[in-house]
Design a protein around this motif. Structure first.
Motif, short mmCIF file in Angstrom:
data_model
loop_
_atom_site.label_atom_id
_atom_site.label_comp_id
_atom_site.label_asym_id
_atom_site.label_seq_id
_atom_site.Cartn_x
_atom_site.Cartn_y
_atom_site.Cartn_z
N ASN A 200 0.75 -1.07 -0.12
CA ASN A 200 -0.10 -0.10 0.08
C ASN A 200 0.78 1.18 0.11
N ILE A 201 0.86 2.06 -1.08
CA ILE A 201 1.38 3.16 -1.26
C ILE A 201 1.66 3.92 0.10
N TRP A 202 0.35 4.35 0.47
CA TRP A 202 -0.10 5.41 1.50
C TRP A 202 0.81 4.79 2.77
N LEU A 203 0.54 3.65 3.11
CA LEU A 203 1.22 2.95 4.33
C LEU A 203 2.50 2.99 4.15
N ASN A 204 3.21 2.86 3.06
CA ASN A 204 4.65 2.85 2.83
C ASN A 204 5.37 4.30 3.00
N ILE A 205 4.63 5.37 2.80
CA ILE A 205 5.06 6.85 2.99
C ILE A 205 4.76 6.93 4.39
N LEU A 206 3.56 6.40 5.09
CA LEU A 206 3.75 6.74 6.54
C LEU A 206 4.77 6.15 7.21
N LEU A 207 5.34 4.75 6.99
CA LEU A 207 6.41 4.23 7.12
C LEU A 207 7.65 4.83 7.32
N PHE A 208 7.77 5.19 6.02
CA PHE A 208 9.02 5.75 5.77
C PHE A 208 9.40 7.22 6.55
N VAL A 209 8.30 7.96 6.51
CA VAL A 209 8.32 9.33 7.23
C VAL A 209 8.81 9.16 8.74
N CYS A 210 7.98 8.16 9.37
CA CYS A 210 7.93 7.90 10.85
C CYS A 210 9.42 7.49 11.20
N ILE A 211 9.91 6.31 10.32
CA ILE A 211 11.04 5.64 10.58
C ILE A 211 12.29 6.47 10.37
N PHE A 212 12.30 7.03 9.22
CA PHE A 212 13.29 8.03 8.68
C PHE A 212 13.56 9.24 9.60
N PHE A 213 12.28 9.82 10.04
CA PHE A 213 12.28 11.00 11.02
C PHE A 213 12.88 10.38 12.28
N THR B 160 21.07 17.42 15.39
CA THR B 160 20.53 18.36 16.46
C THR B 160 19.65 19.46 15.70
N ASP B 161 19.39 19.48 14.31
CA ASP B 161 18.61 20.41 13.99
C ASP B 161 17.03 20.44 14.62
N SER B 162 16.38 21.47 14.08
CA SER B 162 15.14 21.55 14.67
C SER B 162 14.24 20.60 14.05
N VAL B 163 12.92 20.52 14.80
CA VAL B 163 11.99 19.40 14.35
C VAL B 163 11.66 19.85 12.94
N ARG B 164 11.30 21.22 12.82
CA ARG B 164 11.03 21.45 11.47
C ARG B 164 11.87 21.31 10.39
N THR B 165 13.23 21.43 10.59
CA THR B 165 14.18 21.30 9.61
C THR B 165 14.33 19.73 9.38
N LEU B 166 14.25 18.90 10.29
CA LEU B 166 14.15 17.52 10.14
C LEU B 166 13.04 17.03 9.27
N MET B 167 11.82 17.56 9.65
CA MET B 167 10.80 17.17 8.76
C MET B 167 10.74 17.53 7.29
N ALA B 168 11.25 18.74 7.09
CA ALA B 168 11.39 19.08 5.92
C ALA B 168 12.42 18.29 5.12
N THR B 169 13.59 17.95 5.77
CA THR B 169 14.42 16.68 5.06
C THR B 169 13.90 15.57 4.87
N THR B 170 12.88 14.92 5.78
CA THR B 170 12.02 13.76 5.59
C THR B 170 11.55 13.92 4.40
N ILE B 171 10.73 15.06 4.38
CA ILE B 171 9.72 15.20 3.33
C ILE B 171 10.43 15.33 1.84
N PHE B 172 11.66 15.94 1.95
CA PHE B 172 12.38 16.05 0.52
C PHE B 172 12.80 14.94 0.29
N MET B 173 13.44 14.05 0.89
CA MET B 173 13.93 12.78 0.94
C MET B 173 12.97 12.02 0.02
N TYR B 174 11.75 11.95 0.57
CA TYR B 174 10.91 10.79 -0.03
C TYR B 174 10.51 11.53 -1.54
N MET B 175 10.02 12.77 -1.58
CA MET B 175 9.74 13.28 -2.78
C MET B 175 10.85 13.23 -3.88
#
Length: 429
Positions: A61-74, A82-97
């Protein structure tokens, strides 16, 4: 096929680590801990994905894969950086996209070439998508460095494109010749190409690191010369002053004798000799801080030999402690650049230095005139020295040190005046 896919997935994790290390601020952890965390990320994500695919109908399931990747990678990068949560989340999204964009580019390329959907084509497209992803990641890393005002040159840009693009060309050529149909040789080709991509990145990065390390070692060697000279001259000065004070009574007796004899010429010569001694050690920097004074006075003496005057206003606490290597690199490089520029002038051969502190913070300003237009390459100032093997690296290292102390560095050019201003926080201890 499974072994090749495992190699490809390991390559993917290496790509993600490369990007994070080059753009995020790493925590101070042991190397084996870093490897353990990334290895855990690889095992958990691929293990969970495989189990879900196995328990399902053979698809994921593509949506489940996205959720798994975002959670585990983050969670992974949250542990390591040590970067902020916002920066780490942006990095996670960029990595997947970016990974998704790479797969789409390869998919449309396959459709354009009208390749059939068989096992060999699927394997080729999987490998190609990872190399395209690698290209996107490296290109993005350079853009981020540019936004941070890092010094980049033509070699940096060539290194980004040459190996990945050549790898893609080789893989397509191998596929067309039918080599991938042989499982053993196909595995060898894929493994070697992925290995080459990783090693070229690390080798290039290591070469730049070694060049900067070599320059730092040269600066440290010069720094030792600054301290040795400053200590030697200070010792000689204080020894002569001690002798002068010790013989003060004899000096007064001799002067009084000249006065009684009314031998004013002899008295004048005697006083002039003593005044020469008192004036001969008029240091440019007299803050009393060994780190600052040793570098500034050494460079000022170099400038004086070249017919250049250095004016310095150094207001630094005498007992202020600081990183000797960092202050030597900053002051040494900036003063060297100023001396080289002023040498070309026929008038106004002056370098103006200003250093002050506020609490644990330090501010440095150096101004000088220059004759010819300054040359840049990729935002880097090119040296006018005959030895150009380290074009602009000195200024680049200075900027790195400023960033290390969360400081600011501003360079202004106006009316042939070069003005460098540096502010570093928590520099003094």
């Amino acid at each position: 096929m499974m072994l090749v896919l495992a190699i490809v997935e390991i390559f993917s994790v290496i790509l993600q680590r490369i990007f994070c290390d080059s753009t995020l601020k790493k925590k101070k952890i042991r190397r084996y801990t870093d490897y353990l965390v990334w290895g855990g990320y690889f095992a958990v994500f691929n293990g969970v994905t495989y189990v879900l695919t196995y328990l399902g109908d053979g698809t994921s399931n593509i949506w489940l894969n996205i959720l798994l990747f975002v959670c585990i990678f983050f969670v992974t990068i949250r542990i390591l950086y040590t970067d902020s949560v916002r920066t780490l989340m942006a990095t996670t999204i960029f990595m997947y996209m970016s990974g998704m964009c790479a797969e789409l580019l390869v998919y449309y390329g396959k459709e354009f070439l009208a390749w059939t959907d068989d096992a060999e084509v699927t394997l080729l497209c999987t490998v190609l998508s990872k190399i395209v992803w690698y290209l996107i990641i490296k290109f993005t890393s350079l853009i981020i460095k540019l936004n941070r005002k890092a010094e980049l040159n033509l070699q940096d840009w060539l290194e980004v494109f040459i190996v990945p693009v050549c790898s893609i060309w080789i893989l397509i050529s191998v596929f067309i010749t039918g080599t991938l149909e042989n499982y053993f040789w196909g595995f060898i080709v894929v493994f070697m190409i992925l290995l080459i991509n990783v090693f070229t990145y690390y080798l290039y990065d290591k070469a730049k690191e070694n060049m900067e390390k070599q320059m730092r070692e040269e600066i440290l060697k010069n720094q030792c010369e600054y301290y040795i000279r400053q200590n030697r001259e200070s010792k000689e000065w204080w020894e002569e002053l001690r002798k002068l004070r010790h013989n003060m009574k004899q000096h007064y007796i001799l002067e009084n004798t000249y006065l009684e004899k009314e031998d004013y010429e002899a008295l004048k010569r005697y006083c002039s000799e003593n005044l020469k001694f008192l004036d001969k050690k008029d240091f440019i920097s007299n803050s009393g801080n060994l780190y600052i004074d040793s570098v500034v006075n050494y460079k000022a003496d170099m400038a004086e030999k070249a017919g250049i005057k250095v004016t310095a206003n150094t207001e630094v606490p005498q007992d202020a402690e600081m990183n000797a290597e960092d202050i030597s690199i900053c002051l040494g490089n900036l003063l060297d650049n100023a001396i080289e520029a002023v040498k070309e002038l026929t008038e106004d051969r002056v370098i103006r230095l200003w250093i002050t502190t506020d609490g644990n913070n330090i501010a440095i300003s150096i101004k000088n005139r220059y004759k010819n237009a300054l040359h840049k390459s990729g935002g880097r100032y090119l040296t006018s020295k005959e030895d150009d093997r380290m074009h602009g690296i000195g200024l680049s290292i200075v900027r790195q040190i400023v960033d290390q102390y969360a400081g600011e560095m501003e360079i202004r050019e106006e009316d042939n005046v070069f003005d460098v201003m540096i502010l570093m926080y928590d520099f003094l201890t």
